[in-house]
Design a protein around this motif. Sequence first.
Motif, PDB file in Angstrom:
ATOM      1  N   GLN A 159       0.768  -1.086   0.465  1.00 37.00           N
ATOM      2  CA  GLN A 159      -0.336   0.129   0.264  1.00 37.00           C
ATOM      3  C   GLN A 159       1.049   1.624  -0.066  1.00 37.00           C
ATOM      4  O   GLN A 159       2.575   1.346  -0.041  1.00 37.00           O
ATOM      5  N   ILE A 160       0.280   2.179  -0.660  1.00 40.01           N
ATOM      6  CA  ILE A 160       0.829   3.683  -0.104  1.00 40.01           C
ATOM      7  C   ILE A 160       1.150   3.658   1.212  1.00 40.01           C
ATOM      8  O   ILE A 160       0.124   3.805   2.018  1.00 40.01           O
ATOM      9  N   THR A 161       2.512   4.083   1.263  1.00 38.47           N
ATOM     10  CA  THR A 161       3.040   4.245   2.814  1.00 38.47           C
ATOM     11  C   THR A 161       2.800   6.120   3.434  1.00 38.47           C
ATOM     12  O   THR A 161       2.901   6.286   4.821  1.00 38.47           O
ATOM     13  N   GLY A 162       2.817   6.747   2.491  1.00 38.80           N
ATOM     14  CA  GLY A 162       2.301   8.242   3.100  1.00 38.80           C
ATOM     15  C   GLY A 162       4.132   8.948   3.316  1.00 38.80           C
ATOM     16  O   GLY A 162       5.216   8.160   3.123  1.00 38.80           O
ATOM     17  N   PRO A 163       4.016  10.002   3.985  1.00 35.90           N
ATOM     18  CA  PRO A 163       5.230  10.588   4.345  1.00 35.90           C
ATOM     19  C   PRO A 163       6.001   9.840   5.405  1.00 35.90           C
ATOM     20  O   PRO A 163       4.984   8.799   6.094  1.00 35.90           O
ATOM     21  N   LEU A 164       7.408   9.020   5.355  1.00 38.45           N
ATOM     22  CA  LEU A 164       8.479   8.343   5.373  1.00 38.45           C
ATOM     23  C   LEU A 164       8.056   8.885   7.114  1.00 38.45           C
ATOM     24  O   LEU A 164       8.986   7.622   8.064  1.00 38.45           O
ATOM     25  N   HIS A 165       7.288  10.247   7.454  1.00 36.48           N
ATOM     26  CA  HIS A 165       8.151  10.969   8.824  1.00 36.48           C
ATOM     27  C   HIS A 165       6.991  12.020   9.204  1.00 36.48           C
ATOM     28  O   HIS A 165       6.733  12.927   7.791  1.00 36.48           O
ATOM     29  N   VAL A 166       6.633  11.799  10.343  1.00 42.32           N
ATOM     30  CA  VAL A 166       4.873  12.587  10.001  1.00 42.32           C
ATOM     31  C   VAL A 166       6.037  13.481  11.298  1.00 42.32           C
ATOM     32  O   VAL A 166       6.191  13.739  12.424  1.00 42.32           O
TER      33      VAL A 166
ATOM     34  N   THR B  54       9.809   7.360  -2.849  1.00 44.16           N
ATOM     35  CA  THR B  54       9.622   6.817  -1.569  1.00 44.16           C
ATOM     36  C   THR B  54      10.218   5.684  -1.513  1.00 44.16           C
ATOM     37  O   THR B  54       9.448   5.524  -0.029  1.00 44.16           O
ATOM     38  N   LYS B  55       9.825   4.460  -2.511  1.00 42.59           N
ATOM     39  CA  LYS B  55      10.019   3.895  -2.572  1.00 42.59           C
ATOM     40  C   LYS B  55      11.278   3.069  -2.246  1.00 42.59           C
ATOM     41  O   LYS B  55      11.667   2.533  -0.890  1.00 42.59           O
ATOM     42  N   ARG B  57      13.192   4.950  -0.744  1.00 44.09           N
ATOM     43  CA  ARG B  57      13.093   5.022   0.938  1.00 44.09           C
ATOM     44  C   ARG B  57      12.793   4.474   2.135  1.00 44.09           C
ATOM     45  O   ARG B  57      13.238   3.636   3.121  1.00 44.09           O
ATOM     46  N   SER B  58      11.767   3.529   1.718  1.00 40.70           N
ATOM     47  CA  SER B  58      11.296   2.892   2.332  1.00 40.70           C
ATOM     48  C   SER B  58      11.490   1.504   2.541  1.00 40.70           C
ATOM     49  O   SER B  58      11.300   1.114   3.832  1.00 40.70           O
ATOM     50  N   SER B  59      12.548   1.137   2.061  1.00 40.49           N
ATOM     51  CA  SER B  59      12.859   0.261   2.149  1.00 40.49           C
ATOM     52  C   SER B  59      14.571   0.577   2.532  1.00 40.49           C
ATOM     53  O   SER B  59      15.362  -0.194   2.168  1.00 40.49           O
ATOM     54  N   GLY B  60      14.531   2.041   2.941  1.00 41.09           N
ATOM     55  CA  GLY B  60      16.001   1.908   3.912  1.00 41.09           C
ATOM     56  C   GLY B  60      17.040   2.438   2.433  1.00 41.09           C
ATOM     57  O   GLY B  60      18.134   2.206   3.284  1.00 41.09           O
ATOM     58  N   MET B  61      17.328   2.707   1.465  1.00 46.73           N
ATOM     59  CA  MET B  61      18.343   3.624   0.852  1.00 46.73           C
ATOM     60  C   MET B  61      17.882   4.663   0.616  1.00 46.73           C
ATOM     61  O   MET B  61      17.120   5.501   1.878  1.00 46.73           O
ATOM     62  N   SER B  62      19.525   5.418   1.624  1.00 43.85           N
ATOM     63  CA  SER B  62      19.158   6.647   1.736  1.00 43.85           C
ATOM     64  C   SER B  62      19.575   6.946   0.863  1.00 43.85           C
ATOM     65  O   SER B  62      19.506   7.160  -0.070  1.00 43.85           O
ATOM     66  N   LEU B  63      19.622   8.641   1.704  1.00 44.12           N
ATOM     67  CA  LEU B  63      18.877   9.769   0.470  1.00 44.12           C
ATOM     68  C   LEU B  63      20.651  10.336  -0.487  1.00 44.12           C
ATOM     69  O   LEU B  63      21.029  10.343  -1.717  1.00 44.12           O
ATOM     70  N   THR B  64      21.587   9.656   0.834  1.00 41.64           N
ATOM     71  CA  THR B  64      23.083  10.038   0.329  1.00 41.64           C
ATOM     72  C   THR B  64      22.949   9.149  -2.002  1.00 41.64           C
ATOM     73  O   THR B  64      23.279   8.822  -2.364  1.00 41.64           O
ATOM     74  N   MET B  65      22.291   7.585  -1.298  1.00 43.37           N
ATOM     75  CA  MET B  65      22.749   6.241  -2.669  1.00 43.37           C
ATOM     76  C   MET B  65      21.792   6.909  -3.362  1.00 43.37           C
ATOM     77  O   MET B  65      22.331   6.744  -4.331  1.00 43.37           O
ATOM     78  N   ILE B  66      20.384   7.779  -3.150  1.00 34.44           N
ATOM     79  CA  ILE B  66      19.876   8.131  -3.800  1.00 34.44           C
ATOM     80  C   ILE B  66      20.151   9.244  -4.886  1.00 34.44           C
ATOM     81  O   ILE B  66      19.844   9.041  -6.387  1.00 34.44           O
ATOM     82  N   ARG B  67      21.190  10.094  -4.230  1.00 32.69           N
ATOM     83  CA  ARG B  67      21.463  11.422  -5.170  1.00 32.69           C
ATOM     84  C   ARG B  67      22.971  10.341  -6.109  1.00 32.69           C
ATOM     85  O   ARG B  67      22.658  10.410  -6.963  1.00 32.69           O
ATOM     86  N   GLN B  68      23.433   9.635  -5.541  1.00 38.52           N
ATOM     87  CA  GLN B  68      24.576   8.868  -6.654  1.00 38.52           C
ATOM     88  C   GLN B  68      23.930   7.905  -7.277  1.00 38.52           C
ATOM     89  O   GLN B  68      24.066   8.131  -8.356  1.00 38.52           O
ATOM     90  N   TYR B  69      23.128   7.692  -7.203  1.00 38.39           N
ATOM     91  CA  TYR B  69      22.374   6.595  -8.665  1.00 38.39           C
ATOM     92  C   TYR B  69      21.522   7.869  -9.069  1.00 38.39           C
ATOM     93  O   TYR B  69      21.958   8.320 -10.539  1.00 38.39           O
ATOM     94  N   ILE B  70      21.100   9.505  -9.145  1.00 36.57           N
ATOM     95  CA  ILE B  70      20.308  10.272  -9.942  1.00 36.57           C
ATOM     96  C   ILE B  70      21.989  11.226 -10.441  1.00 36.57           C
ATOM     97  O   ILE B  70      21.693  11.096 -11.943  1.00 36.57           O
TER      98      ILE B  70
END
Lengths: 174, 174
Positions: A159-166, B54-55, B57-70
């Motif tokens: 399901q869509i989880t919404g913001p990760l941080h409230v 968001t996906k 992130r919710s699976s634990g990838m850090s923003l740093t790693m996402i930045r590396q990818y992009i």
Amino acid sequence: MDLSIGEVAQRSGLSVHALRFYEREGLFANPVRRLANGRRIYHEDDLEWLAICTKLRSSGMSLTMIRQYIELVRQGTGNEHERLELLRRHQNHVEAQIRELQGTLDVMRHKVQIYEDHLARGEADRLWNPSHPDTEQGSEDVDRLCEVAPSRATSHSPQITGPLHVPAGERRRR
Amino acid sequence: MDLSIGEVAQRSGLSVHALRFYEREGLFANPVRRLANGRRIYHEDDLEWLAICTKLRSSGMSLTMIRQYIELVRQGTGNEHERLELLRRHQNHVEAQIRELQGTLDVMRHKVQIYEDHLARGEADRLWNPSHPDTEQGSEDVDRLCEVAPSRATSHSPQITGPLHVPAGERRRR
DNA sequence: TGTTGATCTAGACCCAACTCTAGGACTTAG
DNA sequence: CTAAGTCCTAGAGTTGGGTCTAGATCAACA
């Protein structure tokens, strides 16, 4: 039989700092006793409990929730329903996490597959390239990481989880 | 076709603050364009990418790693092996998480079962009670949450994970 | 005797990932 | 004309889960 904080640190994988911190936070079942000179003495039992704590933590249970549990235990018999409630809540939480991760995993496997295929066929240049948006529109296997997961996998997409941080306060008012 | 930051916030589930933050952090594939008056304009494409973020992130990838990818994507073709590497690393990470959670889950299910049985039989007082350590030693089903998981489950019990959080510097020297 | 080495306390600091605030601008509706 | 609503920037604040520091004590060893 008795253990120093250093020994417990080694055997639990937590730092001595963390152990003192956990104590301050009230995460031990019974108060940590001291030697005459003020040094802490731990027991095998504490190690067992710490192992559990680590497991719960690694599955995303917050220290707050762990404290709630251990407080119930400390209160003694009579609140077993509450304990069960708490365990069940976390169990559901863990199950949800697994489902969500499975969904992500399906997508990732699919993407890795696409990359492998393209590289094998020497067509890497057809993967996502932001500077040539037109090429990208035409091609089918373009890497946007965003195709829907393959149909065999969508069964358990999360399901869509919404913001990760409230936010801290009542709730964001956008 | 063009979207304001507010619309993107609504549709992505991220706050406007977070969107500006993500931009500062360089998490968008292409620079966010502006209207003459300085306001941001987004695209459907950005929404897609944000959904992926968001996906991840919710699976634990850090923003740093996402930045590396992009960043790799922004560089254009030629680094597909690196992208694949990165994806594979995260895939392994997610798989490990799932295994670990499954292990925890087995233990929790077992515990919940024990609680349910005891409560059903009206023997709640035989569960973990720190003030009566002797009773506890004698009984078999005592709740320490720490029994080994039932044998059918130990097959995929997770490896010990060590500290959940590694210090910032080189590495702790105990 | 001096020097490690382990421990103690209180409290400062860290990091990620945001959130929130202040002060200002522009747009649209009434 | 004013009020509401959306947006802007820069930068401060927050949370959780710790880490790290300073200054002191104590035991054992060479």
